[in-house]
Design a protein around this motif. Sequence first.
Motif, mmCIF file in Angstrom:
data_model
loop_
_atom_site.group_PDB
_atom_site.id
_atom_site.type_symbol
_atom_site.label_atom_id
_atom_site.label_comp_id
_atom_site.label_asym_id
_atom_site.label_seq_id
_atom_site.Cartn_x
_atom_site.Cartn_y
_atom_site.Cartn_z
ATOM 1 N N SER A 23 48.549 43.355 40.366
ATOM 2 C CA SER A 23 47.435 43.348 41.319
ATOM 3 C C SER A 23 46.258 42.496 40.850
ATOM 4 N N GLU A 53 39.477 46.556 46.969
ATOM 5 C CA GLU A 53 40.542 47.322 46.301
ATOM 6 C C GLU A 53 40.370 47.382 44.783
ATOM 7 N N ASP A 54 39.498 46.568 44.250
ATOM 8 C CA ASP A 54 39.211 46.603 42.815
ATOM 9 C C ASP A 54 38.148 47.632 42.450
#
Length: 121
Positions: A62, A88-89
Amino acid sequence: QVQLMESGGGSVQPGGSLQLSCTASGNIFKVDSMAWFRQIPGKQREFVASMSLGGITDYSDSVKGRFTISRDDAKNIVILQMNRLSPEDTAVYYCNGQITKSHSRYPSEYWGQGTQVTVSS
């Protein structure tokens, strides 16, 4: 005693960059591998990146191509450069180290207290 102290977390817009640092201090003989993990509330802590004493790196799929891990062995510092960040981090990022204390034979695992990274517009 051995301590890991993270710094550099904060808030950034999507597409932006942040750099996290982690300094190992205390009664250290040798720092072996160092790594970064992250955790979202309610989820398990997940691996992000690692770097061995010999400089071999590993990344989760990812973050591959966006994050870069490096270390300064003279100062016992590991750095995570995070580019092209996305929502999303967003997570608490933890530093992890396999460290041998002075007068010890074997390394033990140590964790930092964590630093929050928030990616939001």
